[in-house]
Each structure stands twice: as structure tokens, then as C-alpha cells.
Scaffold this active site. Structure first.
Site, PDB file in Angstrom:
ATOM      1  N   GLY A   1      16.025   2.956 -14.377  1.00 12.19           N
ATOM      2  CA  GLY A   1      15.856   2.212 -12.978  1.00 12.19           C
ATOM      3  C   GLY A   1      17.215   2.755 -12.335  1.00 12.19           C
ATOM      4  O   GLY A   1      17.160   3.173 -11.143  1.00 12.19           O
TER       5      GLY A   1
ATOM      6  N   CYS B   1      24.150  -6.828 -22.602  1.00 10.49           N
ATOM      7  CA  CYS B   1      24.381  -5.143 -22.298  1.00 10.49           C
ATOM      8  C   CYS B   1      25.561  -5.005 -23.413  1.00 10.49           C
ATOM      9  O   CYS B   1      25.479  -3.698 -23.488  1.00 10.49           O
ATOM     10  CB  CYS B   1      24.763  -4.986 -20.718  1.00 10.49           C
ATOM     11  SG  CYS B   1      26.061  -6.048 -20.107  1.00 10.49           S
TER      12      CYS B   1
ATOM     13  N   GLU C   1      24.980  -0.007 -13.418  1.00  8.60           N
ATOM     14  CA  GLU C   1      25.438  -0.304 -14.866  1.00  8.60           C
ATOM     15  C   GLU C   1      24.148  -0.309 -15.634  1.00  8.60           C
ATOM     16  O   GLU C   1      23.229  -0.954 -15.293  1.00  8.60           O
ATOM     17  CB  GLU C   1      25.994  -1.807 -15.117  1.00  8.60           C
ATOM     18  CG  GLU C   1      26.566  -2.136 -16.371  1.00  8.60           C
ATOM     19  CD  GLU C   1      26.310  -3.558 -17.094  1.00  8.60           C
ATOM     20  OE1 GLU C   1      25.972  -3.778 -18.045  1.00  8.60           O
ATOM     21  OE2 GLU C   1      26.731  -4.186 -16.139  1.00  8.60           O
TER      22      GLU C   1
END
Length: 497
Positions: free
Chosen positions: A210, A267, A230
């Protein structure tokens, strides 16, 4: 917040955002900060409705969400404080030297917002990286207006947060176009936003696929715009022999906790663990297997993430030389993430780049190396990461300086004897890294420096004092720190009224 809207109805939101930006940029830093404090107060005052909505939409627990709400409030206040301290968007003044040959003009530099910023919501942090999250807060702090593209995983939560920002804007006397949260069907709405000529920057937290798609789209515009995305990171951990010998069981327990925290949906979960194949390794692996086996499968954030987890995990486990160390309850529901750890040799890992890809969820791959040169080869082969970690005894660090140097080239944050889950919101934090961890390793998405992503410098040369922004005026009416002729001070300049 809007319901799902067709593309042809997006333009009015963008036009209102542009109009609001033109008004917002005229405010002083103090007025901008005052609005941000109001947003923090509004979010802080939200009651059980917010937590209940987020629980129902994400499966996250009350404790986790309560902590994340506090972090979100804290971000708005810390970023507002940074504006008033001028330590993120520094003010620099070099006064005229008419007698010099050639004469030096009066030059004063400050920062201005880029314009309308589109922020894409993240799935794994419904507060801190979503509607009122760090991207929105830092864009507002930079002096921008924000259009937030809501994530389909938590629409009610997003609406509640959007309303809080709207109330703060009304109290501050700002136009409602300063912030808007909209929902669109599929990817086409997001693409339209990124390509719109009035949009000047993009913030994104999510997948490599994405983020890269948005980056490419923004780069192909007639006027390319910055995208801070990110994206993927496996956050590798490198264990040295001395630490393994001294603390095998402790390290294994800590790794199991970090790997599975939040069902592996942070993450910064450490997906790859690089360990020496010494006589102490079985103690580590046995303890790790025992710890993982006690972690019950839990529902992941939404079915799409769960499906990707199971597919990507299966793909990696099907690679040559990969052996399952432990897999918890393979018969758990498809919506749940069952913790799994596999092992592979450094030789196999180095020969197969696919083994270094992220499996987002509670999956870990232990890579065993036979020599320091193999560990170094792994470090050199890594792609960019948000974090890398070294676990070592103090006495052995000096023997591995080449490894440490290699890891500094691969990450935004380098840890020693800790685990990367848990990202402190502070000035020294770097949450970003070389590609594919992010699209621009010069910036962070956490901490006050995140504001820099959405601001640009502008110098005023030989302008009369009354026409300058307040932060550049001789009298320093905002009372902020400024660098004047190379020296930091808060004083007035000659000619102040």
C-alpha cells in the site's frame, strides 16, 4: 465523519481543506498550539463510548486501548509544546551587515505548512496511528489542514475521534475544513486524493504494497508530492554467544513476550531472531518453545489481517530448510493468530531472500549462525528496518564492532539488550528507517520531529519588521528560542518596539 462517498463528492472536502489551510497558516505558533491543546482535552474527555467502540471493532482489550488513548492525548500536547519551544521548526535570523563587502542582507528563516495533507488510517493502532494519531497531529502542528481517509476496520472509532477534533476546531474558531474524516469504497478514493492538485503531502502507516503504491502515484503527478509511508519491518534481533550462555532462558522468555505482544500486530514485533549455534542454543530453543506454547490464539484486528497472516506464514514454512519449532493450536479459528516459531540455518536464510520477508502477526523465525562472519553476512543482506537489536554481554561488544556498524546502516533505531516493542513518544525517538521500513529515512513518524515531514522552510530577506511572522519579529513577541547570528537566545533585537 462522512459515510462512504463517491469520488465525485470528494472535491468539496479538498476545497474546504485548502480554504482552511490558507486561514490556518496566518495563525501564530501560539494560536496553533492552543488549538492542539484543545484537541488533546477533547480526546481526554471522551468516555467509555470511545473504548467500547474500539473494543467492538478491533478486539483490542480495554487496558491496551486506555493506554493508547493516553498516548494519543500525550502526542498532541508534546507536539504543541515543541512548537512553542521552537526546537523542531527552528527559527534562524542573520541580521544585516551593511558594511561588509559585499554587504550581507537581513535574512530570517521560519517554516510554513505544505498545505492540504492526506492521512491514511492504520489498522493496528485505532487511536495513536489513526484519525487523531501522530500523522494528523504532526500535520496540524506544521500548519497544515488534514483530510483523513478512514480505515474500514474501525469506522465508529474514527467517527468519535473526528467529532472530538471538530469540537476543538469550533472552540478555536477555526473553519471545519481544517480537518475532515472521509470514507471511500476501495482504493480508487485514496488514489483520487493523492492525485488531487490541491493535496500537497501524504502520511501513511501500513503495508509495503500500500505504501509503495501511494509513493509511486505521488511521484507520477505533474507536481510530485512527498509521501511519508511507514511500511514493512521484521525488526531483527542479533544474539551474541556470551549473552546466550549467560541468559538463554531469560532471553527466550523476553523474546516470546515481544514477538506475540498484541497478537504480533505491532510494527516493531521482532520477527527474525539471529542466534549462534552453540551448545547453549538448545536451552534457548526449549524455553522459547515452552513459552510460546502457553500463548493462546487470539482474534486478530480484522479478518483481512488474519487471512494474510495465515497465507504468508504457510508460504514461509513451505520454504526449503525451514523447520517448525512450535505452533500453537493449529485448529484455532481463521480469525485468530496462533503463535508459531520456526528455525532455519544461516546458510539457507542467505540463499533465500523470501525468508527475510515480513509475516505480520505472531510468527518468529530463528536463524542459527555458525560464525561471526555468517551473522555479519545476514546483517549485510537485510533490507531497511524500523529497528535492529543486539543482545550481548558488555565484554563481547568490542569483538563485534563490524556487525554493529552494519546494523546502523539498516535501521532507524538500534537497541542493546532490550526488545523493540514499545515506541516512546519523545524528541530522541526515530520511528522510520531505510526503505522498505519507510519511504524517507530522514524522518520519523513518532516524536516531535515528525512535524518536519509536513513543513517547509521559507526565508524572508530585507522585509520590514511589521510584515514578518511573529516568530521573526525583532521584539520576539512569542518569547521563543531563536538562533540569531549563530547564537541561541530568547531576547529582543535592536529596533524592537
Amino acid at each position: 465523519m462522512s459515510e462512504n462517498i463517491p469520488i465525485q463528492e470528494i472535491d468539496p472536502y479538498i476545497i474546504r481543506a485548502q480554504e482552511a489551510f490558507l486561514r490556518f497558516k496566518k495563525l501564530t505558533l501560539k494560536e496553533r498550539a492552543a488549538f492542539m491543546y484543545l484537541v488533546a482535552d477533547e480526546i481526554e474527555s471522551l468516555g467509555t463510548e470511545l473504548i467500547d467502540a474500539a473494543q467492538s471493532e478491533t478486539s483490542l482489550g480495554e487496558g491496551r486501548l486506555t493506554g493508547e488513548k493516553a498516548r494519543t492525548v500525550n502526542q498532541w500536547r508534546i507536539y504543541a509544546d515543541a512548537l512553542l519551544n521552537s526546537n523542531v521548526l527552528p527559527v534562524q535570523i542573520d541580521t544585516a551587515i551593511p558594511g561588509r563587502t559585499p554587504p550581507r542582507p537581513d535574512i530570517r528563516k521560519t517554516y510554513t505548512g505544505l498545505g492540504v495533507v492526506v492521512v491514511f488510517g492504520a489498522s493496528n493502532f485505532p487511536f495513536a496511528f489513526s484519525t487523531a494519531g501522530g500523522d494528523t497531529a504532526s500535520a496540524i502542528a506544521a500548519g497544515c489542514s488534514v483530510i483523513f481517509k478512514s480505515h474500514s476496520g474501525h469506522p465508529k472509532t474514527s467517527a468519535i475521534m473526528a467529532s472530538a477534533i471538530g469540537r476543538a476546531a469550533a472552540k478555536a474558531g477555526l473553519p471545519n475544513g481544517i480537518f475532515a474524516a472521509i470514507a471511500t469504497d476501495g482504493a480508487t478514493g485514496g488514489q483520487y486524493l493523492v492525485k488531487h492538485p490541491l493535496v500537497k503531502a501524504v502520511g501513511f502507516t501500513g503495508s509495503l504494497y500500500g505504501g509503495r503504491a501511494l509513493f509511486d502515484l505521488a511521484s507520477q503527478r505533474p507536481d510530485p508530492i512527498p509521501v511519508f509511508a511507514e511500511m514493512g519491518s521484521v525488526n531483527p534481533v542479533f544474539l551474541l554467544p556470551g549473552r546466550l550462555a549467560a541468559s538463554a532462558e531469560e532471553v527466550a522468555t523476553q523474546y516470546a513476550g515481544s514477538l506475540t505482544l498484541g497478537v504480533g500486530q505491532f510494527c516493531t514485533n521482532p520477527g527474525i531472531f539471529v542466534a549462534p549455534n552453540t551448545s547453549d542454543l538448545p536451552r534457548f530453543l526449549d524455553t522459547l518453545a515452552a513459552q510460546i506454547s502457553q500463548i493462546a490464539p487470539s482474534r486478530m484486528l480484522h479478518p483481512g489481517i488474519a487471512a494474510s497472516y495465515h497465507k504468508n506464514k504457510a508460504d514461509l514454512l513451505g520454504q526449503a530448510g525451514v523447520d517448525v519449532l512450535v505452533a500453537v493450536n493449529e485448529d484455532s479459528p481463521e480469525t485468530h493468530g496462533n503463535a508459531t516459531v520456526a528455525t532455519v540455518s544461516a546458510q539457507r536464510f542467505l540463499a533465500n531472500p523470501k525468508l527475510g520477508e515480513e509475516v505480520f502477526g505472531p510468527f518468529g523465525l530463528v536463524v542459527t549462525y555458525e560464525s561471526p562472519s555468517e551473522a555479519l553476512a545476514i546483517a549485510n543482506q537485510l533490507e531497511g528496518q524500523l529497528t535492529t537489536t543486539v543482545l550481548a554481554e558488555p565484554s563481547e561488544l568490542g569483538q563485534h564492532t563490524e556487525l554493529v556498524a552494519a546494523l546502523t546502516e539498516k535501521c532507524g533505531r538500534l537497541l542493546l539488550n532490550g526488545f523493540p516493542t514499545g515506541v516512546e513518544v519523545c524528541g530522541a525517538m526515530q520511528h522510520g528507517g531505510p526503505y522498505p521500513a519507510s519511504t524517507d529515512s530522514r524522518f520519523t513518524s513518532v516524536g516531535p520531529d515528525a512535524i518536519k515531514r509536513f513543513a517547509r522552510p521559507i526565508s524572508y530577506q530585507n522585509w520590514p519588521d511589521e510584515m514578518l511572522p511573529d516568530e521573526l519579529k525583532n521584539a520576539n513577541p512569542l518569547g521563543i528560542w531563536r538562533t540569531v547570528n549563530g547564537e541561541l537566545n530568547k531576547g529582543e533585537l535592536p529596533g524592537a518596539v
